[in-house]
Enzyme design. Structure first.
Site, PDB file in Angstrom:
ATOM      1  N   TYR A  29       0.868  -1.190   0.000  1.00 22.39           N
ATOM      2  CA  TYR A  29       0.000   0.000   0.000  1.00 22.39           C
ATOM      3  C   TYR A  29       0.906   1.242   0.000  1.00 22.39           C
ATOM      4  CZ  TYR A  29      -4.640   1.693  -0.381  1.00 22.39           C
ATOM      5  OH  TYR A  29      -5.788   2.254  -0.906  1.00 22.39           O
ATOM      6  N   HIS A  34       7.502   5.408   1.047  1.00 26.08           N
ATOM      7  CA  HIS A  34       8.141   4.191   0.526  1.00 26.08           C
ATOM      8  C   HIS A  34       8.937   4.507  -0.741  1.00 26.08           C
ATOM      9  CE1 HIS A  34       4.357   2.398   2.432  1.00 26.08           C
ATOM     10  NE2 HIS A  34       5.315   1.744   3.070  1.00 26.08           N
ATOM     11  N   GLY A 144      12.696   3.872   7.093  1.00 28.15           N
ATOM     12  CA  GLY A 144      12.241   5.246   7.300  1.00 28.15           C
ATOM     13  C   GLY A 144      12.414   5.704   8.736  1.00 28.15           C
ATOM     14  N   LYS A 146      10.428   7.593  10.082  1.00 30.18           N
ATOM     15  CA  LYS A 146       9.052   7.553  10.583  1.00 30.18           C
ATOM     16  C   LYS A 146       8.905   6.494  11.680  1.00 30.18           C
ATOM     17  CE  LYS A 146       4.472   7.290  10.572  1.00 30.18           C
ATOM     18  NZ  LYS A 146       4.138   5.911  10.438  1.00 30.18           N
ATOM     19  N   MET A 181       3.304  10.569   6.199  1.00 25.74           N
ATOM     20  CA  MET A 181       2.639   9.601   5.323  1.00 25.74           C
ATOM     21  C   MET A 181       2.675   8.224   5.962  1.00 25.74           C
ATOM     22  SD  MET A 181       3.926  10.779   1.622  1.00 25.74           S
ATOM     23  CE  MET A 181       3.455  12.409   1.013  1.00 25.74           C
ATOM     24  N   SER A 182       1.559   7.511   5.848  1.00 28.55           N
ATOM     25  CA  SER A 182       1.455   6.168   6.407  1.00 28.55           C
ATOM     26  C   SER A 182       0.349   5.436   5.677  1.00 28.55           C
ATOM     27  CB  SER A 182       1.126   6.247   7.898  1.00 28.55           C
ATOM     28  OG  SER A 182       0.717   4.975   8.367  1.00 28.55           O
ATOM     29  N   SER A 183       0.557   4.145   5.440  1.00 28.31           N
ATOM     30  CA  SER A 183      -0.510   3.340   4.817  1.00 28.31           C
ATOM     31  C   SER A 183      -1.752   3.388   5.697  1.00 28.31           C
ATOM     32  CB  SER A 183      -0.052   1.892   4.654  1.00 28.31           C
ATOM     33  OG  SER A 183       1.196   1.848   3.985  1.00 28.31           O
TER      34      SER A 183
HETATM   35  P1  AMP Z   1       5.736  -0.140   6.125  1.00 32.24           P
HETATM   36  O1  AMP Z   1       5.193  -0.533   4.770  1.00 32.24           O
HETATM   37  O2  AMP Z   1       4.823   0.711   6.907  1.00 32.24           O
HETATM   38  O3  AMP Z   1       6.274  -1.321   6.884  1.00 32.24           O
HETATM   39  O4  AMP Z   1       6.997   0.789   5.821  1.00 32.24           O
HETATM   40  C1  AMP Z   1       8.068   0.313   5.031  1.00 32.24           C
HETATM   41  C2  AMP Z   1       9.226   1.249   5.210  1.00 32.24           C
HETATM   42  O5  AMP Z   1       8.867   2.561   4.790  1.00 32.24           O
HETATM   43  C3  AMP Z   1       9.689   1.373   6.665  1.00 32.24           C
HETATM   44  O6  AMP Z   1      11.096   1.414   6.706  1.00 32.24           O
HETATM   45  C4  AMP Z   1       9.068   2.665   7.089  1.00 32.24           C
HETATM   46  O7  AMP Z   1       9.779   3.315   8.137  1.00 32.24           O
HETATM   47  C5  AMP Z   1       9.169   3.486   5.813  1.00 32.24           C
HETATM   48  N1  AMP Z   1       8.198   4.585   5.831  1.00 32.24           N
HETATM   49  C6  AMP Z   1       6.892   4.503   6.180  1.00 32.24           C
HETATM   50  N2  AMP Z   1       6.322   5.733   6.149  1.00 32.24           N
HETATM   51  C7  AMP Z   1       7.306   6.597   5.788  1.00 32.24           C
HETATM   52  C8  AMP Z   1       7.358   8.019   5.596  1.00 32.24           C
HETATM   53  N3  AMP Z   1       6.272   8.793   5.764  1.00 32.24           N
HETATM   54  N4  AMP Z   1       8.531   8.569   5.225  1.00 32.24           N
HETATM   55  C9  AMP Z   1       9.643   7.798   5.053  1.00 32.24           C
HETATM   56  N5  AMP Z   1       9.653   6.454   5.228  1.00 32.24           N
HETATM   57  C10 AMP Z   1       8.509   5.857   5.593  1.00 32.24           C
END
Ligand code: AMP
Length: 277
Positions: A29, A34, A144, A146, A181-183
């Site tokens: 997502y 990402h 990230g 984040k 930003m976040s899924s």
């Molecule tokens: P996730 O799909 O949520 O597991 O995130 C995958 C990677 O993307 C992880 O290393 C997160 O820290 C990074 N990530 C998620 N949101 C952000 C963001 N807003 N800015 C930068 N990196 C992010």
């Protein structure tokens, strides 16, 4: 761009990549956060592997595993223009075969903050990331800021287990109004989405205090609490002003520190952080 799911296909594809590999592990997502990791990997390594896997072992029993947003076609369309070599989308059966019983656990660093609120979460994260490292053999792996504690925990694991790779932590990408930003932002209703900007405002208020000379960590935490309390739709879970390396709560900010927080907006739990110093 090869889109692969089996471990043997991934291994064959990995063997054909000569030169350095950059790994970007994700749960899909995808959003600009990402994609910024992918762009950085593309700039710094010869080949890029993105993994998309909603890892069941990092979700608690009452968390959002079954409703976590998934849209593989959309994700692949976002990745295609970026020059990614391989997208690996393993199944839970591949990552956790029947009889699975091997875990990677980082100790003290996983106890506070997210670890305290989400028992078992980091054990799932470190285990799956170690497996992704083994499968993809990257020279660099991108995470990230984040998820600040996650980045710290993975760094620790890489050092402790002698993984021959570099962990690169990339800045948090934000919406125009500051929301990280976040899924999971897709869960928010329109009013919750507006209210969620309070996380950025609370962190900014504490950072302003710090920049005006305040070093009393309790005052910085107080400022964040006060800001969160001003938003009726925000239900604070924790605020923290911790040492950047150990993640232990501070009395006085002397060196690098991490301001971080978690709050619920309705049923959606969001986290955010700023680094000081
Ligand atoms: P996730 O799909 O949520 O597991 O995130 C995958 C990677 O993307 C992880 O290393 C997160 O820290 C990074 N990530 C998620 N949101 C952000 C963001 N807003 N800015 C930068 N990196 C992010």
């Amino acid at each position: 761009m090869d889109v692969l799911s089996s471990l043997s296909d991934l291994r064959t594809a990995r063997l054909s990549l000569n030169g350095t590999v950059g790994l970007v592990p994700t749960m899909g997502y995808l959003h600009e956060g990402h994609l910024s990791l992918v762009a950085r990997a593309k700039a710094e390594t010869q080949h890029v592997i993105v993994t998309i896997f909603v890892n069941p072992t990092q979700f608690g029993a009452n968390e959002d595993l079954s409703k976590y947003p998934r849209d593989l076609e959309r994700d692949l369309n976002l990745l295609r223009p970026l020059g990614v070599d391989v997208v690996w989308t393993p199944t839970a059966e591949i990552m956790y075969p029947p009889g699975y019983q091997t875990w990677v656990e980082v100790e003290a660093l996983t106890r506070p903050l997210e670890g305290a609120m989400r028992p078992g979460h980091f054990r799932g994260v470190t285990t799956v990331v170690a497996k992704l490292f083994n499968a993809t053999q990257p020279a660099k792996a991108y995470f990230g800021q984040k998820d600040a504690q996650q980045a710290a925990v993975i760094r620790r694991m890489v050092t402790d287990l002698n993984f021959p790779l570099e962990v690169i932590v990339c800045p948090t990408r934000r919406e125009a109004d500051g929301l990280a930003m976040s899924s999971r932002n897709t869960y928010l209703s329109e009013v919750e989405r507006k209210a969620a900007t309070v996380l950025f405002r609370a962190l900014s208020a504490a950072k302003d205090l710090y920049e005006n000379g305040e070093r009393d960590a309790e005052k910085l935490r107080g400022k964040m609490k006060e800001a969160l309390a001003s938003e009726p739709l925000a239900s604070m879970q924790y605020v923290s002003c911790a040492d950047y390396d150990s993640l232990q709560e501070l009395d006085v900010v002397t060196g690098k520190a991490l301001l971080s927080m978690a709050a619920y907006f309705g049923k959606t739990r969001l986290i955010d952080n700023f680094v000081l110093g």
